[in-house]
Design an enzyme around this catalytic site. Structure first.
Site, short mmCIF file in Angstrom:
data_model
loop_
_atom_site.label_atom_id
_atom_site.label_comp_id
_atom_site.label_asym_id
_atom_site.label_seq_id
_atom_site.Cartn_x
_atom_site.Cartn_y
_atom_site.Cartn_z
N GLU A 138 10.43 -9.76 -5.04
CA GLU A 138 11.08 -8.58 -4.34
C GLU A 138 12.53 -8.89 -3.95
O GLU A 138 13.40 -7.72 -4.09
CB GLU A 138 10.27 -8.26 -2.98
CG GLU A 138 8.77 -7.63 -3.57
CD GLU A 138 7.95 -7.77 -2.11
OE1 GLU A 138 6.83 -7.00 -2.33
OE2 GLU A 138 8.19 -8.42 -1.32
N LYS A 150 5.73 -0.81 11.88
CA LYS A 150 6.62 -1.78 11.39
C LYS A 150 7.98 -2.03 12.00
O LYS A 150 8.66 -2.89 11.89
CB LYS A 150 6.57 -1.54 9.96
CG LYS A 150 5.53 -1.33 9.22
CD LYS A 150 4.68 -2.73 9.12
CE LYS A 150 3.25 -2.29 8.33
NZ LYS A 150 3.25 -2.17 7.03
N SER A 200 0.86 -1.13 -0.03
CA SER A 200 0.02 -0.03 0.12
C SER A 200 1.03 1.25 -0.10
O SER A 200 0.64 2.24 -0.67
CB SER A 200 -0.93 -0.15 1.19
OG SER A 200 -0.21 -0.13 2.59
#
Length: 235
Positions: free
Chosen positions: A111, A129, A34
Site C-alpha cells: 500500500e 478512525k 472493507s
C-alpha cells in the site's frame, strides 16, 4: 443485495464518493479493506456503464486483485507504468495532519509503495478512525523478515514499544504477508513524532516497512452517521 444497516450504507457511500473522483484514462491504485472494497466495486460499475473508459488498476494486495477481477477492472503492475494518477485506500487511524496508521490487513508495504507513487491519494474511512494522536486506538504494524523477528522486537522494546507477533485467526501460527514476511504489532503509549518514528523503525535491519504513512494522504473522505443517516465529509 440491498442492506438497511446504516454502517454498511455509510461505507458504501464513502467508497462511491471516492470512485466518483476517478476520471477516464487513469491508472488507479486499488487499496485494501472493507471500505475500499466498495470503491473498487463502484469503479467497476462505472466502467460497465461506460461512465469511465481506459482505466487500469494497480492492486495493493491479493484481496484487491481478486475484487478488481470480479468487477471487471483491468490490472497492470508497477513494472508496466510510469505513474499512478490516483490511489484509493483505507486507514486504521487518521490524525489532524492527515498522517495515518495502516496495516490492519497486513498489506501496508505494498500500500505504501502504491499510495506514495500516486499523484493524488484519497483515504476512505469512517469517523471512528479519526484520532488526535496516532497510536491512540490502533497498534502500529511492522513487517519483518522471519529471521529478524526477535532482534527487531528487542529494538522496538528499547524504543518504548510493546511488540507482539501477529497471529492468524482460524489459522495455526503467525500471519504471513503477501511478501512471505511476518507482522509485529506494537503498542506505543504516545507517538509524538510520527515522521521520526517511521524512519527509525524502517532503519532497523530486517524491517521491510511499517504502518506509519506520514505526508502521503491528500484527501480524507470520512463517513459519518448523523441522525441515523449516512453522510460523507472531506478533510
Amino acid at each position: 443485495m440491498t442492506t438497511t444497516d446504516p454502517v454498511v450504507i455509510m461505507k458504501q457511500e464513502v467508497g462511491k464518493a471516492a470512485a466518483d473522483r476517478v476520471q477516464s484514462n487513469s491508472i488507479v491504485g486499488l487499496g485494501t479493506g472493507s471500505t475500499t472494497a466498495y470503491a473498487i466495486q463502484y469503479i467497476g460499475e462505472r466502467l460497465q456503464k461506460g461512465e469511465l473508459t481506459n482505466i487500469v488498476g494497480v492492486p495493493t494486495s491479493f484481496q484487491a486483485e481478486v475484487l478488481a477481477k470480479k468487477y471487471g477492472i483491468p490490472l497492470t503492475t508497477l513494472d508496466a507504468v510510469t505513474h499512478i494518477d490516483v490511489a484509493i485506500d483505507g486507514a486504521d487511524e487518521v490524525d489532524p495532519h492527515k498522517n495515518l496508521i495502516k496495516g490492519g490487513g497486513a498489506a501496508h508495504t505494498r500500500e505504501k509503495v502504491v499510495d506514495s507513487l500516486a499523484n493524488q491519494f484519497i483515504v476512505v474511512v469512517d469517523s471512528g478512525k479519526l484520532v488526535d494522536k496516532l497510536g491512540s486506538t490502533f497498534l502500529l504494524p511492522v513487517e519483518v523478515i522471519p529471521m529478524a523477528v526477535t532482534p527487531v522486537m528487542n529494538k522496538l522494546e528499547q524504543l518504548g514499544g510493546k511488540p507482539e507477533l501477529r497471529m492468524g485467526i482460524k489459522k495455526a501460527g503467525p500471519v504471513v504477508t503477501d511478501q512471505g514476511n511476518l507482522v509485529i504489532d506494537v503498542k506505543f503509549e504516545s507517538i509524538d513524532n510520527p515522521a521520526e518514528l517511521e524512519k527509525t523503525i524502517n532503519n532497523m535491519p530486517g524491517v521491510l516497512e511499517n504502518g506509519l504513512f506520514v505526508g502521503v494522504a491528500d484527501v480524507i473522505l470520512v463517513g459519518e452517521i448523523i441522525d441515523g443517516k449516512p453522510s460523507v465529509k472531506e478533510i
